[in-house]
Every structure is written in structure tokens, then in C-alpha cells.
Write a protein that holds these residues in place. Structure first.
Motif, PDB file in Angstrom:
ATOM      1  N   SER A  79      -4.424   8.505   4.227  1.00 45.81           N
ATOM      2  CA  SER A  79      -3.412   7.464   4.410  1.00 45.81           C
ATOM      3  C   SER A  79      -3.632   6.721   5.719  1.00 45.81           C
ATOM      4  CB  SER A  79      -2.017   8.094   4.404  1.00 45.81           C
ATOM      5  OG  SER A  79      -1.720   8.658   3.151  1.00 45.81           O
ATOM      6  N   ARG A  80      -4.011   7.459   6.748  1.00 45.79           N
ATOM      7  CA  ARG A  80      -4.260   6.843   8.052  1.00 45.79           C
ATOM      8  C   ARG A  80      -5.403   5.837   7.949  1.00 45.79           C
ATOM      9  NH1 ARG A  80      -4.051  11.242  10.446  1.00 45.79           N
ATOM     10  NH2 ARG A  80      -6.237  11.770  10.654  1.00 45.79           N
ATOM     11  N   GLU A  81      -6.443   6.186   7.222  1.00 45.57           N
ATOM     12  CA  GLU A  81      -7.569   5.280   7.067  1.00 45.57           C
ATOM     13  C   GLU A  81      -7.178   4.047   6.263  1.00 45.57           C
ATOM     14  OE1 GLU A  81     -11.078   3.420   7.380  1.00 45.57           O
ATOM     15  OE2 GLU A  81     -10.326   5.115   8.550  1.00 45.57           O
ATOM     16  N   ARG A  82      -6.322   4.223   5.252  1.00 41.51           N
ATOM     17  CA  ARG A  82      -5.854   3.078   4.476  1.00 41.51           C
ATOM     18  C   ARG A  82      -5.077   2.108   5.362  1.00 41.51           C
ATOM     19  NH1 ARG A  82      -2.737   6.621   0.575  1.00 41.51           N
ATOM     20  NH2 ARG A  82      -1.562   4.725   0.095  1.00 41.51           N
ATOM     21  N   LEU A  83      -4.292   2.644   6.287  1.00 39.88           N
ATOM     22  CA  LEU A  83      -3.561   1.790   7.228  1.00 39.88           C
ATOM     23  C   LEU A  83      -4.534   1.078   8.167  1.00 39.88           C
ATOM     24  CD1 LEU A  83      -0.898   0.803   8.527  1.00 39.88           C
ATOM     25  CD2 LEU A  83      -1.025   2.822  10.015  1.00 39.88           C
ATOM     26  N   GLU A 117       0.814  -1.222   0.000  1.00 41.75           N
ATOM     27  CA  GLU A 117       0.000   0.000   0.000  1.00 41.75           C
ATOM     28  C   GLU A 117       0.842   1.263   0.000  1.00 41.75           C
ATOM     29  OE1 GLU A 117      -3.351   2.117  -0.331  1.00 41.75           O
ATOM     30  OE2 GLU A 117      -3.433  -0.062  -0.106  1.00 41.75           O
ATOM     31  N   PHE A 118       1.928   1.268   0.782  1.00 40.75           N
ATOM     32  CA  PHE A 118       2.688   2.502   0.991  1.00 40.75           C
ATOM     33  C   PHE A 118       4.083   2.477   0.365  1.00 40.75           C
ATOM     34  CE2 PHE A 118      -0.386   2.331   4.482  1.00 40.75           C
ATOM     35  CZ  PHE A 118      -0.963   3.595   4.378  1.00 40.75           C
ATOM     36  N   GLY A 119       4.511   1.322  -0.114  1.00 41.67           N
ATOM     37  CA  GLY A 119       5.811   1.230  -0.759  1.00 41.67           C
ATOM     38  C   GLY A 119       6.910   0.810   0.208  1.00 41.67           C
ATOM     39  N   ASN A 120       8.048   0.430  -0.353  1.00 41.54           N
ATOM     40  CA  ASN A 120       9.163  -0.061   0.459  1.00 41.54           C
ATOM     41  C   ASN A 120       9.829   1.022   1.287  1.00 41.54           C
ATOM     42  OD1 ASN A 120       8.839  -2.701  -0.404  1.00 41.54           O
ATOM     43  ND2 ASN A 120      10.239  -2.461  -2.143  1.00 41.54           N
ATOM     44  N   ALA A 121       9.465   2.276   1.073  1.00 41.17           N
ATOM     45  CA  ALA A 121      10.025   3.367   1.872  1.00 41.17           C
ATOM     46  C   ALA A 121       9.624   3.270   3.337  1.00 41.17           C
ATOM     47  CB  ALA A 121       9.600   4.717   1.306  1.00 41.17           C
ATOM     48  N   VAL A 122       8.574   2.494   3.634  1.00 43.26           N
ATOM     49  CA  VAL A 122       8.148   2.338   5.030  1.00 43.26           C
ATOM     50  C   VAL A 122       8.755   1.086   5.661  1.00 43.26           C
ATOM     51  CG1 VAL A 122       6.015   3.621   4.660  1.00 43.26           C
ATOM     52  CG2 VAL A 122       6.009   1.115   4.428  1.00 43.26           C
ATOM     53  N   LEU A 123       9.738   0.483   4.979  1.00 46.18           N
ATOM     54  CA  LEU A 123      10.442  -0.671   5.529  1.00 46.18           C
ATOM     55  C   LEU A 123      11.891  -0.287   5.837  1.00 46.18           C
ATOM     56  CD1 LEU A 123       9.250  -3.492   3.099  1.00 46.18           C
ATOM     57  CD2 LEU A 123       8.266  -2.844   5.308  1.00 46.18           C
ATOM     58  N   THR A 124      12.452  -0.912   6.857  1.00 46.48           N
ATOM     59  CA  THR A 124      13.858  -0.708   7.174  1.00 46.48           C
ATOM     60  C   THR A 124      14.710  -1.620   6.286  1.00 46.48           C
ATOM     61  OG1 THR A 124      13.896  -2.427   8.866  1.00 46.48           O
ATOM     62  CG2 THR A 124      13.255  -0.210   9.577  1.00 46.48           C
ATOM     63  N   ILE A 178       3.818   9.713   7.495  1.00 46.07           N
ATOM     64  CA  ILE A 178       2.751   9.719   6.489  1.00 46.07           C
ATOM     65  C   ILE A 178       1.379   9.805   7.151  1.00 46.07           C
ATOM     66  CG2 ILE A 178       1.639   8.375   4.664  1.00 46.07           C
ATOM     67  CD1 ILE A 178       4.399   7.104   4.123  1.00 46.07           C
ATOM     68  N   ILE A 179       1.120   8.911   8.099  1.00 40.87           N
ATOM     69  CA  ILE A 179      -0.259   8.766   8.577  1.00 40.87           C
ATOM     70  C   ILE A 179      -0.686   9.853   9.563  1.00 40.87           C
ATOM     71  CG2 ILE A 179      -0.218   6.288   8.188  1.00 40.87           C
ATOM     72  CD1 ILE A 179      -0.040   5.996  11.293  1.00 40.87           C
ATOM     73  N   PHE A 180       0.277  10.447  10.282  1.00 42.67           N
ATOM     74  CA  PHE A 180      -0.114  11.464  11.256  1.00 42.67           C
ATOM     75  C   PHE A 180      -0.411  12.813  10.611  1.00 42.67           C
ATOM     76  CE2 PHE A 180       2.204   8.703  14.413  1.00 42.67           C
ATOM     77  CZ  PHE A 180       1.062   8.318  15.080  1.00 42.67           C
ATOM     78  N   THR A 181      -0.125  12.938   9.326  1.00 47.04           N
ATOM     79  CA  THR A 181      -0.382  14.205   8.637  1.00 47.04           C
ATOM     80  C   THR A 181      -1.394  14.065   7.510  1.00 47.04           C
ATOM     81  OG1 THR A 181       1.521  13.832   7.183  1.00 47.04           O
ATOM     82  CG2 THR A 181       1.902  15.112   9.191  1.00 47.04           C
ATOM     83  N   ASP A 182      -1.876  12.847   7.269  1.00 49.84           N
ATOM     84  CA  ASP A 182      -2.785  12.637   6.151  1.00 49.84           C
ATOM     85  C   ASP A 182      -3.882  11.651   6.550  1.00 49.84           C
ATOM     86  OD1 ASP A 182      -3.336  12.950   3.134  1.00 49.84           O
ATOM     87  OD2 ASP A 182      -3.218  10.778   3.390  1.00 49.84           O
ATOM     88  N   VAL A 194      -7.564   0.203   7.689  1.00 49.36           N
ATOM     89  CA  VAL A 194      -8.282  -0.870   6.990  1.00 49.36           C
ATOM     90  C   VAL A 194      -7.450  -2.156   6.976  1.00 49.36           C
ATOM     91  CG1 VAL A 194      -9.088  -1.605   4.707  1.00 49.36           C
ATOM     92  CG2 VAL A 194      -9.721   0.646   5.587  1.00 49.36           C
ATOM     93  N   ILE A 195      -6.148  -2.009   6.930  1.00 49.92           N
ATOM     94  CA  ILE A 195      -5.258  -3.174   6.940  1.00 49.92           C
ATOM     95  C   ILE A 195      -5.136  -3.772   8.342  1.00 49.92           C
ATOM     96  CG2 ILE A 195      -2.858  -3.941   6.616  1.00 49.92           C
ATOM     97  CD1 ILE A 195      -2.631  -1.771   4.419  1.00 49.92           C
ATOM     98  N   THR A 196      -4.873  -2.935   9.332  1.00 49.54           N
ATOM     99  CA  THR A 196      -4.490  -3.445  10.649  1.00 49.54           C
ATOM    100  C   THR A 196      -5.651  -3.683  11.606  1.00 49.54           C
ATOM    101  OG1 THR A 196      -4.093  -1.190  11.467  1.00 49.54           O
ATOM    102  CG2 THR A 196      -2.214  -2.366  10.480  1.00 49.54           C
ATOM    103  N   HIS A 197      -6.658  -2.843  11.588  1.00 48.21           N
ATOM    104  CA  HIS A 197      -7.698  -2.943  12.610  1.00 48.21           C
ATOM    105  C   HIS A 197      -8.426  -4.286  12.620  1.00 48.21           C
ATOM    106  CE1 HIS A 197      -8.205   1.623  13.646  1.00 48.21           C
ATOM    107  NE2 HIS A 197      -6.972   1.182  13.765  1.00 48.21           N
ATOM    108  N   PRO A 198      -8.838  -4.824  11.469  1.00 49.14           N
ATOM    109  CA  PRO A 198      -9.517  -6.130  11.522  1.00 49.14           C
ATOM    110  C   PRO A 198      -8.629  -7.232  12.101  1.00 49.14           C
ATOM    111  CG  PRO A 198      -9.921  -5.051   9.420  1.00 49.14           C
ATOM    112  CD  PRO A 198      -8.855  -4.258  10.109  1.00 49.14           C
ATOM    113  N   GLN A 199      -7.334  -7.189  11.805  1.00 53.97           N
ATOM    114  CA  GLN A 199      -6.433  -8.211  12.327  1.00 53.97           C
ATOM    115  C   GLN A 199      -6.245  -8.075  13.840  1.00 53.97           C
ATOM    116  OE1 GLN A 199      -2.884  -9.070   9.894  1.00 53.97           O
ATOM    117  NE2 GLN A 199      -3.641  -7.579   8.435  1.00 53.97           N
ATOM    118  N   VAL A 200      -6.139  -6.834  14.307  1.00 56.08           N
ATOM    119  CA  VAL A 200      -6.012  -6.608  15.750  1.00 56.08           C
ATOM    120  C   VAL A 200      -7.279  -7.064  16.462  1.00 56.08           C
ATOM    121  CG1 VAL A 200      -5.816  -4.839  17.544  1.00 56.08           C
ATOM    122  CG2 VAL A 200      -4.336  -4.746  15.527  1.00 56.08           C
ATOM    123  N   TRP A 201      -8.430  -6.755  15.911  1.00 57.98           N
ATOM    124  CA  TRP A 201      -9.690  -7.125  16.556  1.00 57.98           C
ATOM    125  C   TRP A 201      -9.874  -8.643  16.578  1.00 57.98           C
ATOM    126  CZ3 TRP A 201     -12.690  -5.833  20.118  1.00 57.98           C
ATOM    127  CH2 TRP A 201     -14.008  -6.285  20.212  1.00 57.98           C
TER     128      TRP A 201
END
Length: 206
Positions: free
Chosen positions: A79-83, A52-59, A72-76, A85-92
Motif C-alpha cells: 500500500s505504501r508503494e501504491r501511495l 486507490e484507497f477509497g473514501n475511508a481515507v477522506l474526512t 494503512i501505509i505504515f503497516t503494509d 507512485v501517486i505522490t512522489h512524481p508530483q512532489v519531484w
């Protein structure tokens, strides 16, 4: 079993209350830790974030670069909502599994789900809990804490607060509000009152 959802804005002092309830005997489920678990190296969650966000978010070792993603996500909001959508269902999903395990081990367990983004979650998810506790401190206090304790700039701290639900939105879902603008002792007294309320609800068997 008695289920408590514990929430609060960033730097509100939620972790202090969670630690107190765990000390008293609650089963503590930390959504932040689960959020890290579901994006660990090799997980589908991390692969989805990279797609979703590219390899720039990987070390360089392939793990998540939290600072890069945070920038990215704290200013947009999009983008925050796109993140989310990925993580929240898995955490729940993982949370529900841990709740079921706690209930199987002890039918009278008091479970505290320590979650920063409850107000942002779907309303039906909040219905899963017997009690919603909101730890509250004014935005100025929270900004001061982030600047002094987390080495963030005033602008960075303000952006993180704006990235979450408003105080009004959180307080609107609260069954109990813990005021964390006083002393640590005052906060712990309020946490103990929540514990006693939960004990009464499960019949005082703990």
C-alpha cells in the motif's frame, strides 16, 4: 547554484539541521510540505488517492484523513508503494520547479532539499544533487523521541521506522553524515560545517 539533499530517518533531527541551514541563508525546499500541497483538496493527487484507497481515507469535508491513510501505509509495504507512485512524481516535479526558480533568482543560491525518503528514490534522482547529507541517530533514540515528543506508542514508532529505508541504506548514499545523538550545539556545529562547505563551492560569494 549548489544543491544539497538533506535526508534522515523519522525523528533523526533532520528538521533541526534544515532550519539551521535556512537560517544561514539556504533556500529551503521541504518535501513534506510539498507532499501536503499535492494532495490538498481539489488536486489530482487527492483524487487519485481516493480512487486507490477509497473514501475511508477522506474526512467529512473531503480532505485527506492522514491518520486513516497512515494506518494503512505504515503497516503494509504494498500500500505504501501504491501511495508513493501517486505522490512522489508530483512532489519531484514541484521540487524541480522551485529549484529552477531559486537559480533564476540567484545563480549562487545554496538550495537545501529537505526530503525524508531520498534513499528510497531512484538512484538517478540522487545524481541531481551536489551533496547528500544524512542526519543520523540510532533507532532506539528515534523511537524514544517519537514516544516522548509525538505521543506515539512504542509499536507505532517502530512501525514508522520499519516503513522507511534502513540506516545502512541511508548511510550508504551519504557524502556527509551529521551525528545527532549529542547536544543540539554539536548538531548545529556540524550543520554550520556543511554550510561553509557549500559557500566554498559557490565561491564564497554569500
Amino acid at each position: 547554484m549548489y544543491l544539497i539533499a538533506l535526508t534522515g530517518g523519522i525523528a533523526s533531527g533532520k528538521s533541526t539541521v534544515a532550519a539551521r541551514l535556512a537560517e544561514r541563508g539556504a533556500v529551503h525546499i521541504d518535501a513534506d510540505l510539498l507532499a501536503r500541497e499535492v494532495v490538498a483538496p481539489g488536486t489530482p493527487g487527492l483524487a487519485a488517492i481516493a480512487a486507490e484507497f477509497g473514501n475511508a481515507v477522506l474526512t467529512s469535508d473531503g480532505s485527506l484523513d492522514r491518520a486513516a491513510l497512515g494506518a494503512i501505509i505504515f503497516t503494509d509495504a504494498e500500500s505504501r508503494e501504491r501511495l508513493n507512485v501517486i505522490t512522489h512524481p508530483q512532489v519531484w516535479s514541484r521540487t524541480q520547479q522551485l529549484i529552477e526558480e531559486a537559480g533564476a533568482k540567484d545563480p549562487h543560491a545554496i538550495v537545501v532539499y529537505d526530503v525524508p525518503l531520498l534513499a528510497e528514490a531512484a538512484a538517478d534522482r540522487r545524481l541531481a544533487f551536489d551533496l547528500i547529507v544524512v542526519v543520523h541517530a540510532e533507532a532506539d533514540t528515534r523511537i524514544e523521541r517519537m514516544v516522548s515528543q509525538r505521543a506515539l506508542s512504542h509499536a507505532e514508532a517502530s512501525a514508522r521506522i520499519r516503513s522507511q529505508a534502513s540506516d545502512e541504506e541511508r548511510l550508504a548514499i551519504a557524502d556527509v553524515v551529521i551525528d545527532n545523538t549529542g547536544t543540539i550545539e554539536q548538531t548545529l556545529i556540524q550543520a554550520d560545517e556543511v554550510w561553509e562547505r557549500a559557500r566554498r563551492a559557490v565561491g564564497g560569494v554569500l
